[in-house]
Every structure is written in structure tokens, then in C-alpha cells.
Enzyme design. Structure first.
Site, PDB file in Angstrom:
ATOM      1  N   GLU A 140       0.830  -1.212   0.000  1.00 53.67           N
ATOM      2  CA  GLU A 140       0.000   0.000   0.000  1.00 53.67           C
ATOM      3  C   GLU A 140       0.861   1.257   0.000  1.00 53.67           C
ATOM      4  O   GLU A 140       2.081   1.207   0.122  1.00 53.67           O
ATOM      5  CB  GLU A 140      -0.914   0.030   1.244  1.00 53.67           C
ATOM      6  CG  GLU A 140      -2.333  -0.453   1.006  1.00 53.67           C
ATOM      7  CD  GLU A 140      -3.165   0.502   0.167  1.00 53.67           C
ATOM      8  OE1 GLU A 140      -2.621   1.525  -0.309  1.00 53.67           O
ATOM      9  OE2 GLU A 140      -4.354   0.223  -0.041  1.00 53.67           O
ATOM     10  N   ASN A 147     -10.902   4.311   1.086  1.00 55.33           N
ATOM     11  CA  ASN A 147      -9.876   4.184   0.057  1.00 55.33           C
ATOM     12  C   ASN A 147     -10.082   5.240  -1.014  1.00 55.33           C
ATOM     13  O   ASN A 147     -10.946   6.111  -0.900  1.00 55.33           O
ATOM     14  CB  ASN A 147      -9.929   2.784  -0.574  1.00 55.33           C
ATOM     15  CG  ASN A 147      -8.993   1.793   0.080  1.00 55.33           C
ATOM     16  OD1 ASN A 147      -7.828   2.095   0.324  1.00 55.33           O
ATOM     17  ND2 ASN A 147      -9.485   0.596   0.364  1.00 55.33           N
ATOM     18  N   ASP A 201     -10.137   0.362  -4.846  1.00 52.23           N
ATOM     19  CA  ASP A 201      -9.142   0.520  -3.777  1.00 52.23           C
ATOM     20  C   ASP A 201      -8.454   1.876  -3.946  1.00 52.23           C
ATOM     21  O   ASP A 201      -9.119   2.886  -4.094  1.00 52.23           O
ATOM     22  CB  ASP A 201      -8.169  -0.659  -3.810  1.00 52.23           C
ATOM     23  CG  ASP A 201      -7.538  -0.951  -2.454  1.00 52.23           C
ATOM     24  OD1 ASP A 201      -6.999  -0.015  -1.840  1.00 52.23           O
ATOM     25  OD2 ASP A 201      -7.565  -2.109  -2.016  1.00 52.23           O
TER      26      ASP A 201
END
Length: 294
Positions: free
Chosen positions: A18, A148, A199
């Protein structure tokens, strides 16, 4: 449309990759593996990846200046010295909430950070998005599950975000000088009935919002008007977050994850957890540096 060239960066796999960012001064991409508390630095110049162990779970990396970077961690925001890895607390964030951690984030053109938190086990309703200017923290949106898709239009006048669990990409009008909302969020694109979940996101120079679609093995591009205009397959089923990288900002670096995958699913997805560099033939934007003072 011709398929883009995709490069797999090294042998490292991320449990939950991430928070990537790119430093053009050193031609280095940075990202984290949240669940394994690792920070990665990949030199696009020499192709070497360096791994740093962190004392906490971190979810996002942002530039401050040539010597320092900002890490969003499970209990606050930290300043990290790039030279020796020394850490100092910038400000706590949900430090008293043992059941939450930081998640997606992005720096607004004003230098303020939008950063989200969520339940460690994605418990419904425990997610929140905050605006951080220096050490001043403002709660923007609560009651989310997996916040997100935080990104901003090139002029800073529009913000984007999504609750992956809900599947609706939102847009909201912002004050370009501060990154603070000036209106209520609206639906930008409803993906609630689609495959996979929206995402992380990054916006290119034309204002297209590029999102990773976790569970569907692809990236999607949405126009500022709210149309999905392009879908690009990637060789990992669970992409998590893109950022623009390279001297010309003409490639997308995309983190991925193998979180929640059993052994059979990993065998069926050979590039699970890998970090990807994708040549899409587009020009991106560099994420701004975080301003330490409001």
C-alpha cells in the site's frame, strides 16, 4: 488498444502492499507492506529494492523534503529521516483506539494530508477520513468500513474517496487553498454491483482518476465527469494502490496484496503480492509534499 508493458519489480511479495509515492530527485519509489511492517525503496535507476523494518504498521508514504518523509502509522503520523531511518512523532491519530489502524491517504496540492483509518479486521463503520494540516486534525467523514481511493483533481478543487465495502466512488468540492470540503459528497461512479472493489487511486495530468480494483486484477480510469473510460488488466488479482513514477511521471507503480488468499489461490495467482510498474503511455501528477506547518 494495445496492452501496456508491465514490469514486475523484484522477488518481494507484499502481504498487503500500500501507500506508494515517488521521489523524482533520487528516482526512487517508496511503498509499504502494512501487515508485515516493512518499508520498501525501489531505485528506478539501478533496479535495486531496499527493505526497511518498521516498529509499527504503516500504510502511506509521503514526501516532506529531500531529507525527510511522512509515514502514516497505526497510532499517528511520523517524520522519518531518509538517511538513517530515525522516527519522530508529528501528531497522534486514533492512538487511543487499539482496534484501528491507518489506511489510504494522499497529500492535497495545498500540502495538507487526507488520511483514513479503519478497523484492524475491517469491522463495519469503524473507518474515518481525516484532514491533517501540520498537526491540526479535522474529522471529515466517519462511519466507513474500508476508506480508500483518496485523490485530488489537478487544480485541487475536487476530492475523491470510496468506501471499498460500499463500492461508490465519491467526489466532493474542495477549497483549493486548504483541501477542506466546501460541499457535501456526491456519487461519481457506482461500482456497488461490479466485480472486485475500488481501492487506491491516483489522478493523471488530464484529470482521469486511476483506481486499483482489488479482487478483479485490473486498473480502471474514470473521467472527471464520472464515466469509466478504460480498464487495464494487471497480472495480480489484488492490486491495491497506484502512484505515478519515473522521471517523466509516465508510468504507474501499483502495489498488490495476497491478504486473505489461501495456498491454492496463491498458486493460481503467480504474481500475488508483487509490485508492478506499468507503462500506460499517459502523463501523471507527482503527489505534493506534506507541509509540516499549517
Amino acid at each position: 488498444m494495445e496492452a501496456p508493458a508491465i514490469r514486475v519489480l523484484g522477488e518481494t511479495r507484499c502481504h498487503l502492499g500500500e501507500g506508494p509515492s515517488y521521489d523524482p530527485a533520487t528516482d526512487t519509489a517508496w511503498w509499504v507492506d502494512i501487515l508485515e511492517a516493512r518499508l520498501f525503496a525501489f531505485s528506478l535507476r539501478d533496479g535495486v529494492t531496499r527493505t526497511h523494518t518498521l516498529p509499527f504498521l504503516a500504510s502511506h508514504v509521503a514526501a516532506i523534503d529531500p531529507e525527510r518523509q511522512l509515514l502514516a502509522a497505526e497510532d499517528g503520523l511520523y517524520i522519518r529521516s531518509i538517511r538513517d531511518g530515525a522516527l519522530s512523532l508529528q501528531c497522534p491519530l486514533e492512538a487511543e483506539e487499539a482496534g484501528t489502524r491507518s489506511n489510504d491517504g494522499r497529500v492535497h496540492p495545498s500540502g495538507a494530508l487526507w488520511i483514513s483509518t479503519m478497523g484492524r479486521h475491517a469491522e463495519p463503520g469503524r473507518g474515518t477520513i481525516y484532514h491533517v494540516a501540520g498537526t491540526r486534525i479535522t474529522r471529515l467523514y466517519g462511519g466507513l468500513t474500508i476508506p480508500n481511493g483518496i485523490a485530488f483533481s489537478p487544480d485541487g478543487a475536487t476530492g475523491y474517496f470510496v468506501d471499498t465495502d460500499e463500492g461508490v466512488l465519491r467526489r466532493v468540492a474542495l477549497d483549493p487553498a486548504t483541501g477542506q470540503p466546501v460541499a457535501e459528497p456526491e456519487t461519481h461512479y457506482d461500482h456497488s454491483a461490479g466485480k472486485g472493489g475500488i481501492d487506491g487511486a491516483a489522478v493523471d495530468a488530464e484529470g482521469l482518476i486511476w483506481t486499483a480494483r482489488f479482487g478483479a486484477g485490473c486498473l480502471d480510469a474514470y473521467s472527471p465527469e464520472g464515466e469509466r473510460v478504460r480498464t487495464v488488466p494487471v497480472p495480480a488479482r489484488q492490486p491495491t494502490c497506484p502512484t505515478f513514477a519515473g522521471r517523466a511521471l509516465d508510468r504507474l507503480l501499483v502495489t498488490t496484496a495476497y491478504e486473505g488468499m489461501d495456498e491454492a489461490e496463491r498458486r493460481e495467482d503467480p504474481e500475488h503480492g508483487r509490485t508492478l510498474l506499468i507503462d500506460l503511455g499517459i502523463r501523471g501528477l507527482l503527489e505534493p509534499a506534506f507541509r509540516l506547518a499549517a
